[in-house]
Design an enzyme around this catalytic site. Structure first.
Site, PDB file in Angstrom:
ATOM      1  N   HIS A  75      18.399 -90.228 -49.141  1.00 56.45           N
ATOM      2  CA  HIS A  75      18.159 -89.452 -50.359  1.00 56.45           C
ATOM      3  C   HIS A  75      19.366 -88.568 -50.632  1.00 56.45           C
ATOM      4  O   HIS A  75      20.308 -88.513 -49.847  1.00 56.45           O
ATOM      5  CB  HIS A  75      16.905 -88.579 -50.200  1.00 56.45           C
ATOM      6  CG  HIS A  75      17.062 -87.468 -49.198  1.00 56.45           C
ATOM      7  ND1 HIS A  75      17.045 -87.680 -47.834  1.00 56.45           N
ATOM      8  CD2 HIS A  75      17.259 -86.128 -49.360  1.00 56.45           C
ATOM      9  CE1 HIS A  75      17.210 -86.537 -47.194  1.00 56.45           C
ATOM     10  NE2 HIS A  75      17.360 -85.578 -48.098  1.00 56.45           N
ATOM     11  N   HIS A  88      19.195 -51.285 -45.610  1.00 54.71           N
ATOM     12  CA  HIS A  88      20.467 -51.792 -46.106  1.00 54.71           C
ATOM     13  C   HIS A  88      20.242 -52.621 -47.359  1.00 54.71           C
ATOM     14  O   HIS A  88      19.108 -52.865 -47.769  1.00 54.71           O
ATOM     15  CB  HIS A  88      21.150 -52.652 -45.034  1.00 54.71           C
ATOM     16  CG  HIS A  88      20.428 -53.934 -44.741  1.00 54.71           C
ATOM     17  ND1 HIS A  88      19.277 -53.989 -43.989  1.00 54.71           N
ATOM     18  CD2 HIS A  88      20.690 -55.234 -45.104  1.00 54.71           C
ATOM     19  CE1 HIS A  88      18.849 -55.238 -43.888  1.00 54.71           C
ATOM     20  NE2 HIS A  88      19.685 -56.013 -44.565  1.00 54.71           N
ATOM     21  N   GLU A 110      18.624 -62.707 -49.851  1.00 57.81           N
ATOM     22  CA  GLU A 110      18.307 -62.961 -48.440  1.00 57.81           C
ATOM     23  C   GLU A 110      16.983 -63.706 -48.348  1.00 57.81           C
ATOM     24  O   GLU A 110      15.962 -63.249 -48.858  1.00 57.81           O
ATOM     25  CB  GLU A 110      18.202 -61.644 -47.673  1.00 57.81           C
ATOM     26  CG  GLU A 110      17.723 -61.789 -46.229  1.00 57.81           C
ATOM     27  CD  GLU A 110      17.624 -60.444 -45.514  1.00 57.81           C
ATOM     28  OE1 GLU A 110      18.650 -59.723 -45.491  1.00 57.81           O
ATOM     29  OE2 GLU A 110      16.541 -60.104 -45.003  1.00 57.81           O
ATOM     30  N   HIS A 162      16.201 -52.940 -48.318  1.00 57.05           N
ATOM     31  CA  HIS A 162      15.104 -53.383 -47.468  1.00 57.05           C
ATOM     32  C   HIS A 162      15.400 -53.052 -46.013  1.00 57.05           C
ATOM     33  O   HIS A 162      16.513 -52.641 -45.655  1.00 57.05           O
ATOM     34  CB  HIS A 162      14.872 -54.895 -47.628  1.00 57.05           C
ATOM     35  CG  HIS A 162      16.091 -55.734 -47.420  1.00 57.05           C
ATOM     36  ND1 HIS A 162      17.042 -55.913 -48.404  1.00 57.05           N
ATOM     37  CD2 HIS A 162      16.537 -56.449 -46.350  1.00 57.05           C
ATOM     38  CE1 HIS A 162      18.006 -56.700 -47.963  1.00 57.05           C
ATOM     39  NE2 HIS A 162      17.718 -57.038 -46.707  1.00 57.05           N
ATOM     40  N   HIS A 193      20.299 -84.619 -53.010  1.00 52.99           N
ATOM     41  CA  HIS A 193      19.833 -83.513 -53.845  1.00 52.99           C
ATOM     42  C   HIS A 193      20.791 -83.395 -55.029  1.00 52.99           C
ATOM     43  O   HIS A 193      21.999 -83.229 -54.833  1.00 52.99           O
ATOM     44  CB  HIS A 193      19.779 -82.215 -53.037  1.00 52.99           C
ATOM     45  CG  HIS A 193      18.965 -82.342 -51.788  1.00 52.99           C
ATOM     46  ND1 HIS A 193      17.587 -82.397 -51.808  1.00 52.99           N
ATOM     47  CD2 HIS A 193      19.333 -82.481 -50.490  1.00 52.99           C
ATOM     48  CE1 HIS A 193      17.143 -82.537 -50.577  1.00 52.99           C
ATOM     49  NE2 HIS A 193      18.175 -82.594 -49.755  1.00 52.99           N
ATOM     50  N   ARG A 250      16.402 -53.347 -37.822  1.00 54.89           N
ATOM     51  CA  ARG A 250      17.637 -53.676 -38.555  1.00 54.89           C
ATOM     52  C   ARG A 250      17.644 -52.702 -39.704  1.00 54.89           C
ATOM     53  O   ARG A 250      16.805 -52.743 -40.591  1.00 54.89           O
ATOM     54  CB  ARG A 250      17.595 -55.125 -39.035  1.00 54.89           C
ATOM     55  CG  ARG A 250      18.656 -55.490 -40.087  1.00 54.89           C
ATOM     56  CD  ARG A 250      20.075 -55.344 -39.566  1.00 54.89           C
ATOM     57  NE  ARG A 250      21.034 -56.027 -40.440  1.00 54.89           N
ATOM     58  CZ  ARG A 250      21.786 -55.415 -41.351  1.00 54.89           C
ATOM     59  NH1 ARG A 250      21.659 -54.098 -41.527  1.00 54.89           N
ATOM     60  NH2 ARG A 250      22.646 -56.099 -42.076  1.00 54.89           N
ATOM     61  N   HIS A 269      22.384 -88.928 -47.755  1.00 50.84           N
ATOM     62  CA  HIS A 269      22.217 -88.694 -46.325  1.00 50.84           C
ATOM     63  C   HIS A 269      20.816 -89.061 -45.872  1.00 50.84           C
ATOM     64  O   HIS A 269      19.923 -89.306 -46.681  1.00 50.84           O
ATOM     65  CB  HIS A 269      22.520 -87.236 -45.966  1.00 50.84           C
ATOM     66  CG  HIS A 269      21.650 -86.224 -46.667  1.00 50.84           C
ATOM     67  ND1 HIS A 269      21.780 -85.917 -48.007  1.00 50.84           N
ATOM     68  CD2 HIS A 269      20.633 -85.444 -46.221  1.00 50.84           C
ATOM     69  CE1 HIS A 269      20.897 -84.994 -48.345  1.00 50.84           C
ATOM     70  NE2 HIS A 269      20.177 -84.694 -47.286  1.00 50.84           N
ATOM     71  N   GLU A 295      22.544 -78.253 -49.368  1.00 50.86           N
ATOM     72  CA  GLU A 295      21.495 -78.149 -48.334  1.00 50.86           C
ATOM     73  C   GLU A 295      22.075 -77.536 -47.070  1.00 50.86           C
ATOM     74  O   GLU A 295      23.097 -77.998 -46.542  1.00 50.86           O
ATOM     75  CB  GLU A 295      20.926 -79.529 -48.022  1.00 50.86           C
ATOM     76  CG  GLU A 295      19.936 -79.540 -46.856  1.00 50.86           C
ATOM     77  CD  GLU A 295      19.437 -80.921 -46.501  1.00 50.86           C
ATOM     78  OE1 GLU A 295      19.095 -81.160 -45.323  1.00 50.86           O
ATOM     79  OE2 GLU A 295      19.391 -81.788 -47.409  1.00 50.86           O
ATOM     80  N   HIS A 330      22.615 -55.886 -49.836  1.00 47.96           N
ATOM     81  CA  HIS A 330      23.827 -56.696 -49.943  1.00 47.96           C
ATOM     82  C   HIS A 330      23.860 -57.366 -51.309  1.00 47.96           C
ATOM     83  O   HIS A 330      22.851 -57.394 -52.021  1.00 47.96           O
ATOM     84  CB  HIS A 330      23.938 -57.723 -48.823  1.00 47.96           C
ATOM     85  CG  HIS A 330      22.629 -58.173 -48.252  1.00 47.96           C
ATOM     86  ND1 HIS A 330      21.755 -59.000 -48.907  1.00 47.96           N
ATOM     87  CD2 HIS A 330      22.032 -57.880 -47.069  1.00 47.96           C
ATOM     88  CE1 HIS A 330      20.690 -59.215 -48.157  1.00 47.96           C
ATOM     89  NE2 HIS A 330      20.815 -58.545 -47.042  1.00 47.96           N
ATOM     90  N   GLU A 344      27.801 -60.796 -42.289  1.00 49.47           N
ATOM     91  CA  GLU A 344      26.783 -59.843 -41.836  1.00 49.47           C
ATOM     92  C   GLU A 344      27.365 -58.466 -41.543  1.00 49.47           C
ATOM     93  O   GLU A 344      26.663 -57.457 -41.629  1.00 49.47           O
ATOM     94  CB  GLU A 344      26.081 -60.404 -40.587  1.00 49.47           C
ATOM     95  CG  GLU A 344      25.018 -59.515 -39.969  1.00 49.47           C
ATOM     96  CD  GLU A 344      23.781 -59.325 -40.842  1.00 49.47           C
ATOM     97  OE1 GLU A 344      22.921 -58.502 -40.468  1.00 49.47           O
ATOM     98  OE2 GLU A 344      23.681 -60.004 -41.896  1.00 49.47           O
TER      99      GLU A 344
END
Length: 420
Positions: free
Chosen positions: A312, A132, A138, A177, A314, A129, A358, A319, A134, A202
């Site tokens: 629970h 590149h 990532e 990277h 967050h 890959r 959830h 998530e 961004h 992407e």
């Protein structure tokens, strides 16, 4: 069921043995709400639950309906509306290249996923890959094989590492990277990429070959202080994914006068011991253990059949959930009486906005294995069980009319996973 009255219930502060008053609202229903069928069931699914619903009179898409019992015959506890929170990678468009492929999920596939997006990528042994960068961070989890990563920081420090199955890497926004499949497995590698922006695309990354293909050759030559002929064979368009010779596992970067990076950009998550619970396991990696991972954290969960990730939420973190294998169901609660249930299986994605209550339950007969990936530097959750256990008992009784015995059974530490 008790009748509706206007006064609030009064509960004795010392005992719950006295007769309880009529509630201000009806008691919650005891109607069974288990899945009506599963993906492997030998049935013709119908939109029926108990006395509710009726048979389809038109076309059945049986394979799809078998995978989504909670949509066709939802629990009676579902109410109101929550935007779709399920996306199978199998429905994503796949970009095919010589040497591999990639498919993505972002807000275009699942509009609720405003904070995070994901890519499933496969590289044949040796395939690259390309170099590149961004404008998002990532985060990655290796699903199969091993991947060699390289990066250079703005200070000119460099880093190369081989990342194995179950391990992680992370690159900050804007840091260049590359990713290359090793030959440790003859099949190469497949990995999950997660980005801290739901609009990430992407196809919109900054690629080395694409940039140079759009810079005049004389400018390139001047930049590097070389003759123009030195660049006669640079590609005229982007490579993105392309075949190459596999790298050695012990590859090292060129010696930099600025030295190597002080912190690793990979993390041996597969070697971390998981916490054991009666119904499964859990382990977490965030910036407290994987220092460079400043915007994403993960909890890797396994659930045995019938077990569940406890109720629970967050506090401030979205998530992005990726199911590796097994069968699950999840109900999300979004306040104002809104609740919706979905079914999931391997290679499906779920998205849970911050503060949505959830749970995740294993509804199959094999181990459920999945990742909870949060947009945060430090993993946090609030356990419903622990919250109630640490709240003054009379407050809990006033809300839920629980007995003293039930309240004493509440857990002052997070159960995390509840066995069958």
């Amino acid at each position: 069921m008790s009748s509706l009255v206007s006064s609030a219930p009064v509960i004795s502060p010392s005992s719950t043995s006295v007769a309880l008053p009529s509630p201000t609202v009806p008691y919650a229903s005891d109607d069974p709400n288990m899945p009506e069928w599963g993906p492997d069931s030998d049935v013709v699914p119908e939109p029926i639950r108990g006395s509710l619903g009726s048979k389809l009179l038109t076309y059945h898409n049986i394979p799809l309906e078998l995978e989504n019992s909670a949509l066709l015959a939802p629990p009676t506890t579902d109410h109101g509306n929550i935007p779709n929170a399920k996306w199978p990678f199998g429905l994503s468009h796949t970009r095919l290249q010589t040497g591999g492929w990639a498919r993505q999920q972002n807000i275009h596939e699942m509009p609720i996923s405003t904070g995070l997006a994901g890519v499933d990528m496969r590289l044949e042994a040796g395939a690259i890959r390309e170099l590149h960068w961004h404008n998002t961070a990532e985060w990655a989890y290796v699903l199969k094989g091993s991947t060699q990563i390289s990066t250079v920081t703005s200070d000119g420090q460099n880093y190369v590492a081989t990342v194995n199955k179950g391990d992680l890497w992370y690159f900050p926004p804007g840091q260049p990277h590359s990713l290359q499949a090793t030959a440790d497995s003859p099949d190469g590698t497949e990995f999950l990429l997660v980005f801290d922006n739901g609009a990430y695309d992407e196809s919109s990354t900054f690629l080395l070959t694409d940039w140079l293909a759009h810079v005049p050759k004389e400018v390139i030559a001047k930049n590097f202080g070389m003759s123009q002929s030195a660049f006669d064979h640079i590609p005229g368009q982007e490579l993105y994914i392309f075949p190459s010779a596999p790298p050695p596992d012990d590859a090292s970067p060129p010696t930099s006068p600025q030295g190597h990076t002080s912190e690793p950009y990979s993390f041996p998550f597969s070697q971390m011991a998981a916490r054991q619970f009666s119904g499964g396991t859990a382990k977490t990696a965030d910036s407290t253990t994987f220092t460079v991972s400043k915007t994403m954290a993960v909890s890797e969960i396994t659930l045995e059949p019938g077990a569940m990730r406890e109720l629970h939420w967050h506090p401030t973190q979205d998530e992005w959930t990726y199911f590796i294998e097994g069968y699950a169901r999840m109900t999300q609660y979004a306040a104002n009486g809104n609740a919706r249930t979905w079914d999931y299986q391997g290679n499906d994605i779920a998205y849970v906005p911050a503060s949505y209550g959830h749970y995740i339950e294993n509804v199959g007969n094999t181990t459920l294995h999945y990742l909870e990936i949060l947009k945060t530097d430090v993993y946090q959750d609030i356990s419903l069980n622990q919250w109630l256990a640490l709240t003054p008992p009379e407050l809990v009784k006033a809300h839920l009319q629980l007995s003293d015995q039930t309240i004493q059974h509440l857990s002052k530490t997070k159960p995390v996973i509840v066995g069958q």
